[in-house]
Design a protein around this motif. Structure first.
Motif, PDB file in Angstrom:
ATOM      1  N   ILE A  89       0.830  -1.208   0.000  1.00 43.92           N
ATOM      2  CA  ILE A  89       0.000   0.000   0.000  1.00 43.92           C
ATOM      3  C   ILE A  89       0.862   1.254   0.000  1.00 43.92           C
ATOM      4  CG2 ILE A  89      -1.699   1.343   1.309  1.00 43.92           C
ATOM      5  CD1 ILE A  89      -2.802  -1.356   2.347  1.00 43.92           C
ATOM      6  N   GLU A  90       1.861   1.305   0.883  1.00 44.04           N
ATOM      7  CA  GLU A  90       2.675   2.517   0.987  1.00 44.04           C
ATOM      8  C   GLU A  90       3.520   2.738  -0.259  1.00 44.04           C
ATOM      9  OE1 GLU A  90       2.056   4.733   3.004  1.00 44.04           O
ATOM     10  OE2 GLU A  90       0.787   3.552   4.341  1.00 44.04           O
ATOM     11  N   LYS A 141      -9.105   5.962  10.826  1.00 44.15           N
ATOM     12  CA  LYS A 141      -8.766   6.020  12.251  1.00 44.15           C
ATOM     13  C   LYS A 141      -7.568   5.143  12.608  1.00 44.15           C
ATOM     14  CE  LYS A 141     -13.500   7.192  13.574  1.00 44.15           C
ATOM     15  NZ  LYS A 141     -14.703   6.806  14.373  1.00 44.15           N
ATOM     16  N   LEU A 142      -6.443   5.443  11.991  1.00 43.51           N
ATOM     17  CA  LEU A 142      -5.156   4.811  12.283  1.00 43.51           C
ATOM     18  C   LEU A 142      -5.094   3.323  11.967  1.00 43.51           C
ATOM     19  CD1 LEU A 142      -4.187   6.578  15.660  1.00 43.51           C
ATOM     20  CD2 LEU A 142      -3.537   7.204  13.327  1.00 43.51           C
ATOM     21  N   ARG A 143      -5.954   2.869  11.061  1.00 39.11           N
ATOM     22  CA  ARG A 143      -5.903   1.474  10.615  1.00 39.11           C
ATOM     23  C   ARG A 143      -6.235   1.404   9.132  1.00 39.11           C
ATOM     24  NH1 ARG A 143      -4.320  -2.295  14.907  1.00 39.11           N
ATOM     25  NH2 ARG A 143      -4.583  -0.999  16.771  1.00 39.11           N
ATOM     26  N   TRP A 159      10.301   3.283   6.310  1.00 43.44           N
ATOM     27  CA  TRP A 159      10.584   4.720   6.392  1.00 43.44           C
ATOM     28  C   TRP A 159       9.442   5.455   7.100  1.00 43.44           C
ATOM     29  CZ3 TRP A 159       8.584   9.403   5.058  1.00 43.44           C
ATOM     30  CH2 TRP A 159       9.440  10.495   4.969  1.00 43.44           C
ATOM     31  N   GLU A 160       8.216   5.136   6.702  1.00 43.17           N
ATOM     32  CA  GLU A 160       7.047   5.763   7.334  1.00 43.17           C
ATOM     33  C   GLU A 160       6.987   5.424   8.821  1.00 43.17           C
ATOM     34  OE1 GLU A 160       5.178   7.925   5.989  1.00 43.17           O
ATOM     35  OE2 GLU A 160       4.921   7.557   3.853  1.00 43.17           O
ATOM     36  N   MET A 161       7.214   4.169   9.148  1.00 38.61           N
ATOM     37  CA  MET A 161       7.163   3.746  10.547  1.00 38.61           C
ATOM     38  C   MET A 161       8.258   4.423  11.367  1.00 38.61           C
ATOM     39  SD  MET A 161       6.474  -0.330   9.801  1.00 38.61           S
ATOM     40  CE  MET A 161       6.568  -0.840  11.509  1.00 38.61           C
ATOM     41  N   PHE A 162       9.470   4.453  10.816  1.00 38.70           N
ATOM     42  CA  PHE A 162      10.607   5.036  11.514  1.00 38.70           C
ATOM     43  C   PHE A 162      10.378   6.513  11.803  1.00 38.70           C
ATOM     44  CE2 PHE A 162      15.074   6.669  11.521  1.00 38.70           C
ATOM     45  CZ  PHE A 162      15.515   5.975  12.632  1.00 38.70           C
ATOM     46  N   HIS A 163       9.816   7.233  10.835  1.00 32.70           N
ATOM     47  CA  HIS A 163       9.577   8.661  11.015  1.00 32.70           C
ATOM     48  C   HIS A 163       8.431   8.947  11.989  1.00 32.70           C
ATOM     49  CE1 HIS A 163      12.119  11.233   8.352  1.00 32.70           C
ATOM     50  NE2 HIS A 163      12.478  10.034   7.941  1.00 32.70           N
ATOM     51  N   SER A 164       7.600   7.943  12.250  1.00 28.83           N
ATOM     52  CA  SER A 164       6.533   8.139  13.241  1.00 28.83           C
ATOM     53  C   SER A 164       6.946   7.623  14.615  1.00 28.83           C
ATOM     54  CB  SER A 164       5.257   7.434  12.778  1.00 28.83           C
ATOM     55  OG  SER A 164       5.425   6.028  12.767  1.00 28.83           O
ATOM     56  N   THR A 174       0.512   4.799  12.433  1.00 27.44           N
ATOM     57  CA  THR A 174       0.837   6.026  13.194  1.00 27.44           C
ATOM     58  C   THR A 174       1.313   7.166  12.321  1.00 27.44           C
ATOM     59  OG1 THR A 174       3.040   5.106  13.582  1.00 27.44           O
ATOM     60  CG2 THR A 174       1.397   4.761  15.302  1.00 27.44           C
ATOM     61  N   TRP A 175       1.589   6.905  11.044  1.00 27.82           N
ATOM     62  CA  TRP A 175       2.140   7.940  10.178  1.00 27.82           C
ATOM     63  C   TRP A 175       1.080   8.667   9.349  1.00 27.82           C
ATOM     64  CZ3 TRP A 175       2.944   2.739  10.032  1.00 27.82           C
ATOM     65  CH2 TRP A 175       2.413   2.029   8.958  1.00 27.82           C
ATOM     66  N   ARG A 176      -0.194   8.291   9.506  1.00 23.64           N
ATOM     67  CA  ARG A 176      -1.267   8.994   8.797  1.00 23.64           C
ATOM     68  C   ARG A 176      -2.203   9.653   9.781  1.00 23.64           C
ATOM     69  NH1 ARG A 176      -3.828   5.933   3.692  1.00 23.64           N
ATOM     70  NH2 ARG A 176      -4.841   7.973   3.670  1.00 23.64           N
TER      71      ARG A 176
END
Length: 335
Positions: free
Chosen positions: A114-115, A143-145, A304-309, A332-334
């Motif tokens: 998806i990302e 809602k975060l999912r 990358w998205e996870m790490f930045h969040s 957590t990144w959206r």
């Protein structure tokens, strides 16, 4: 700037990708290909990954022109997927992270698709059709999912296509699904097959059983050709997927569709989905085989998205799980 190294090996492809702030620096992969009529077994696939993973890692680093010191984080596929191949790649990722002194991130394979799709296409908040050899899901974010609106209740659409390819002895090189797609372009006679949509869910096992049973009889009596059967199977299963995707769009009020996963490379699926989107005034987003098919860059991008969040996977938590649902992950990144 953050550079993430991603390892993917949940099925018959071993991939290593490097992403730097939304830019794919390298993304090599190798595929374990079996003879016609055969699938790939977990143990054999794991042996293939063990033989090739360091070769692919070296290639990725050389293509990107980077050294270990340039890497900020190591991501790997935690699941879902085949157990032995997942373990093989997880061990390599854990080892590299410890040797290079880098944080580790366990990534959900589906969210990696998806990302990467969102990154490559620019889709903002699409209804996602995720179709591959092991997964078939219609997904939308809330809602975060990443919520699963509908899915297969038995086998995945890619598995259905692959297993039919074995019945009529289609080559696995480069993939059975690709070869079915090419044969379907030559088909002209539509053979009626079971069409099984149950609310928001789909079922492919009955279609597969039916076409397995009738194919040899029909081919032997010249009632149709193998091309016709490939054409009919594609038209039927893709129509089912378009139907449940449209229903999810109506429910969520979405005006975008993003197709991800290996089956998402199929141009006929993209064409059929495009017709539906045009009728609804919606936009269709899809990618080519570089990013639809399992690859390391998609794991790096999700990492990358996870790490930045603020997410990091501690070593003691860096296991794998064959059944890791998309909606288990807190996004957590959206917003």
């Amino acid at each position: 700037m953050t550079v993430v190294l991603g390892f993917e090996g949940s099925a018959n492809k071993i991939g290593v990708g490097i992403v730097r702030d939304g830019e794919v620096l390298s993304n090599p992969r190798q595929t374990f290909i079996t003879p016609p009529g055969q699938g790939f077994q977990p143990s054999e696939t794991a042996r293939h990954h063990r033989r090739t993973v360091l070769i692919v890692l070296k290639e990725a680093m050389e293509q990107a022109g980077l050294q270990p010191a340039d890497i900020d984080c190591v991501a790997y596929t935690k699941g879902p997927g085949m157990g032995a191949p997942l373990v093989t790649v997880a061990i390599v990722a854990r080892t590299v992270a410890q040797l290079w002194g880098k944080p580790l991130l366990g990534v959900n394979h589906c969210i990696g698709h998806i990302e990467m799709g969102r990154l490559v296409t620019g889709a903002t908040n699409p209804t996602v059709l995720y179709v591959s050899g092991g997964n078939t899901q219609v997904i939308a974010y809330s809602k975060l999912r990443y919520r699963i609106f509908g899915e297969t209740i038995d086998i995945a659409v890619g598995n259905c296509l692959d297993r039919f390819a074995r019945v009529i002895k289609i080559s696995n090189d480069p993939s059975p699904g690709y070869n079915i797609e090419q044969m379907a372009k030559q088909g002209s006679q539509f053979v009626e097959l079971p069409y099984t949509v149950k609310g928001m869910d789909v079922s492919f096992s009955g279609i597969l059983s039916f076409i397995e049973e009738v194919s040899q009889k029909m081919l032997g009596s010249n009632e149709c050709t193998a091309d016709d059967l490939c054409f009919s199977l594609q038209e039927t299963v893709f129509a089912m997927l378009v139907e449940i995707t449209e229903r999810a769009m109506a429910h969520s009020g979405s005006c975008e569709v993003l197709i991800v996963g290996g089956v998402g490379c199929n141009l006929r699926l993209q064409e059929m989905m495009g017709v539906m989107c045009a009728e609804r005034g919606a936009r269709l987003f899809a990618t080519d085989e570089r990013f639809c098919i399992d690859n390391g860059a998609m794991i790096a991008q999700a990492g990358w998205e996870m790490f930045h969040s603020g997410q990091v996977t501690e070593l003691q938590d860096s296991w794998i799980t064959q059944r890791f649902r998309t909606d288990e992950v807190e996004v957590t990144w959206r917003d």
